[in-house]
Design an enzyme around this catalytic site. Sequence first.
Site, PDB file in Angstrom:
ATOM      1  CG  PHE A 186      -1.805  -1.230   1.285  1.00  0.00           C
ATOM      2  CD1 PHE A 186      -2.915  -1.355   0.466  1.00  0.00           C
ATOM      3  CD2 PHE A 186      -1.477  -2.284   2.137  1.00  0.00           C
ATOM      4  CE1 PHE A 186      -3.709  -2.500   0.500  1.00  0.00           C
ATOM      5  CE2 PHE A 186      -2.270  -3.429   2.182  1.00  0.00           C
ATOM      6  CZ  PHE A 186      -3.391  -3.537   1.363  1.00  0.00           C
ATOM      7  CD  GLU A 195       5.291   5.883  -7.646  1.00  0.00           C
ATOM      8  OE1 GLU A 195       5.547   6.908  -8.298  1.00  0.00           O
ATOM      9  OE2 GLU A 195       4.911   4.823  -8.175  1.00  0.00           O
ATOM     10  CB  CYS A 214      -1.077   2.446  -8.538  1.00  0.00           C
ATOM     11  SG  CYS A 214       0.536   1.721  -8.183  1.00  0.00           S
TER      12      CYS A 214
HETATM   13  P1  NAD Z   1       8.130  -0.571 -11.885  1.00  0.00           P
HETATM   14  O1  NAD Z   1       7.814  -0.660 -13.311  1.00  0.00           O
HETATM   15  O2  NAD Z   1       8.752   0.656 -11.320  1.00  0.00           O
HETATM   16  O3  NAD Z   1       9.084  -1.798 -11.470  1.00  0.00           O
HETATM   17  C1  NAD Z   1       8.954  -3.090 -11.948  1.00  0.00           C
HETATM   18  C2  NAD Z   1      10.355  -3.694 -12.066  1.00  0.00           C
HETATM   19  O4  NAD Z   1      10.251  -5.086 -12.335  1.00  0.00           O
HETATM   20  C3  NAD Z   1      11.198  -3.087 -13.190  1.00  0.00           C
HETATM   21  O5  NAD Z   1      12.421  -2.645 -12.651  1.00  0.00           O
HETATM   22  C4  NAD Z   1      11.405  -4.258 -14.155  1.00  0.00           C
HETATM   23  O6  NAD Z   1      12.639  -4.205 -14.824  1.00  0.00           O
HETATM   24  C5  NAD Z   1      11.308  -5.437 -13.222  1.00  0.00           C
HETATM   25  N1  NAD Z   1      10.976  -6.716 -13.861  1.00  0.00           N
HETATM   26  C6  NAD Z   1      10.084  -6.971 -14.849  1.00  0.00           C
HETATM   27  N2  NAD Z   1      10.056  -8.283 -15.122  1.00  0.00           N
HETATM   28  C7  NAD Z   1      10.926  -8.884 -14.286  1.00  0.00           C
HETATM   29  C8  NAD Z   1      11.335 -10.230 -14.068  1.00  0.00           C
HETATM   30  N3  NAD Z   1      10.800 -11.235 -14.765  1.00  0.00           N
HETATM   31  N4  NAD Z   1      12.266 -10.489 -13.137  1.00  0.00           N
HETATM   32  C9  NAD Z   1      12.808  -9.476 -12.409  1.00  0.00           C
HETATM   33  N5  NAD Z   1      12.456  -8.174 -12.566  1.00  0.00           N
HETATM   34  C10 NAD Z   1      11.534  -7.899 -13.486  1.00  0.00           C
HETATM   35  O7  NAD Z   1       6.753  -0.880 -11.128  1.00  0.00           O
HETATM   36  P2  NAD Z   1       6.324  -0.488  -9.622  1.00  0.00           P
HETATM   37  O8  NAD Z   1       5.724   0.853  -9.589  1.00  0.00           O
HETATM   38  O9  NAD Z   1       7.470  -0.806  -8.708  1.00  0.00           O
HETATM   39  O10 NAD Z   1       5.139  -1.517  -9.383  1.00  0.00           O
HETATM   40  C11 NAD Z   1       5.365  -2.906  -9.217  1.00  0.00           C
HETATM   41  C12 NAD Z   1       4.080  -3.553  -8.751  1.00  0.00           C
HETATM   42  O11 NAD Z   1       3.728  -3.025  -7.480  1.00  0.00           O
HETATM   43  C13 NAD Z   1       2.869  -3.277  -9.640  1.00  0.00           C
HETATM   44  O12 NAD Z   1       2.034  -4.407  -9.625  1.00  0.00           O
HETATM   45  C14 NAD Z   1       2.183  -2.116  -8.956  1.00  0.00           C
HETATM   46  O13 NAD Z   1       0.802  -2.051  -9.264  1.00  0.00           O
HETATM   47  C15 NAD Z   1       2.418  -2.472  -7.499  1.00  0.00           C
HETATM   48  N6  NAD Z   1       2.417  -1.336  -6.579  1.00  0.00           N
HETATM   49  C16 NAD Z   1       3.110  -0.211  -6.891  1.00  0.00           C
HETATM   50  C17 NAD Z   1       3.106   0.859  -6.002  1.00  0.00           C
HETATM   51  C18 NAD Z   1       3.795   2.154  -6.360  1.00  0.00           C
HETATM   52  O14 NAD Z   1       3.533   3.157  -5.673  1.00  0.00           O
HETATM   53  N7  NAD Z   1       4.648   2.200  -7.358  1.00  0.00           N
HETATM   54  C19 NAD Z   1       2.385   0.772  -4.804  1.00  0.00           C
HETATM   55  C20 NAD Z   1       1.716  -0.413  -4.505  1.00  0.00           C
HETATM   56  C21 NAD Z   1       1.741  -1.463  -5.399  1.00  0.00           C
END
Ligand code: NAD
Length: 438
Positions: free
Chosen positions: A150, A153, A265
């Site tokens: 949760f 950013e 998100c």
């Molecule tokens: P992001 O795109 O910043 O990061 C994802 C990372 O995963 C990238 O660095 C990518 O290179 C890596 N990746 C992709 N495939 C991969 C694999 N097979 N093996 C290893 N690494 C791999 O995304 P994010 O914002 O960090 O979000 C990630 C997840 O978390 C999403 O499902 C999002 O909905 C959820 N989420 C994000 C937030 C937020 O504030 N950013 C908050 C809660 C939940």
Amino acid sequence: MTTMTVIGCGYLGAVHAACMATLGHDVLGIDVDAGKVEQLNNGIPPFFEPGFPELLAEALKSNRLRFSSDISEAAGRTVHFVCVGTPQKRNEYAADLAYVDAAVNALAPHLSPGAIVVGKSTVPVGTATRLADIVTDAQPTAMLAWNPEFLREGLAVQDTLHPDRIVYGLPDGEAGETAKALLDEVYENALAGGTPLVVTDYATAELVKAAANSFLATKISFINAMAEVCEASGADVTKLADAIGHDPRIGRRFLNAGLGFGGGCLPKDIRAFMARAGELGADQALAFLREIDSINMRRRVRMVDLAREFFGGSIVGRRIAVLGLAFKPNSDDIRDSPALNVAAQMKLQGASVVVTDPQAVANAQKAWPDLEYAESPQAAATGADLVMVLTEWDEYRWLNPAEFGTIVRGKRILDGRNALDREAWRAAGWQYRALGRR
Ligand code: NAD
């Protein structure tokens, strides 16, 4: 101390990995992006997040954190967090689970007996049950848990170290008890500090995240719908929000009318939720989210309309300064950013658009190289016919209207976030407009 991997080191995973190391765990961050891995190993954050550079430096110094792009190094570790992206599919509402599937399939052959895979990515309900089979097929004594994240950013470090709640979605029976004990060790610090824990099944844990984001999106679009009615009736949405926000059942937070929500998100999560509900035959239950989404997207169009209204219907050839590109302040994230979307629309409609942002310029430049970029609000606004504040960075709230008035060509300001002191800008001779206010 738990040995763990964090697979996917983006906004969520990199912060999670560094926080876990700071809490005393031994952490290997894994990402397929070798450039990101190298940056992180060198203590260079690949994105802007307040407090993260210091946290990363401290964690690397402790020797309990390192990064790799070789998944086979996961072997022998106990806990494996899955933090990869789940973006919206192209031309569809559904979430693209290709990255989650790839991560779990790549990890599976390296799972040790008794290891636990912990999903943090936001996924459609039903995903965990499917992934659990992949895990147990590869390693019968390994388990899967779903542990939605949760964090916000801009506040990611604080939210990860001091979450307001922790949710475990666990398998039934003994495996669930073993998984709970492992997760309790991981979150020992927060749990000892009194963070509420909700233990449930996979489906509920997955739905908690979708429901929370849907509620937040609804609250924002509710006040933005009120803004539309305020504009039509000559009322003031900021006063309306203050007044209804005094009711503790409603609350004032997330009731700021403006350009609406964006980011990596909320928009894609409510769409994926609708798509999944449709597959489950429950689409009517979430039909309202379609309206939430369209209220939100209308804000962007309305913002451009307001700009045009300043000039009798056309912005062709007008010089417009846009302050703010990130989807929210204290972030460099431009994924589905309303600010960048509005800037791009105005450029496509023939305005000469100069944009700036304290942190998001580099990301925006990659996505929209055709916009003109400036290093400061002053540089962007020099000679402008109109200034638009589209992301409510603190430094824009406190701009001096009198001083700013000396550098523009026309003193017109559009406050896309209802963040400025309207009276101060008007007193300095500016024409001020905002969404939902006369
Ligand atoms: P992001 O795109 O910043 O990061 C994802 C990372 O995963 C990238 O660095 C990518 O290179 C890596 N990746 C992709 N495939 C991969 C694999 N097979 N093996 C290893 N690494 C791999 O995304 P994010 O914002 O960090 O979000 C990630 C997840 O978390 C999403 O499902 C999002 O909905 C959820 N989420 C994000 C937030 C937020 O504030 N950013 C908050 C809660 C939940």
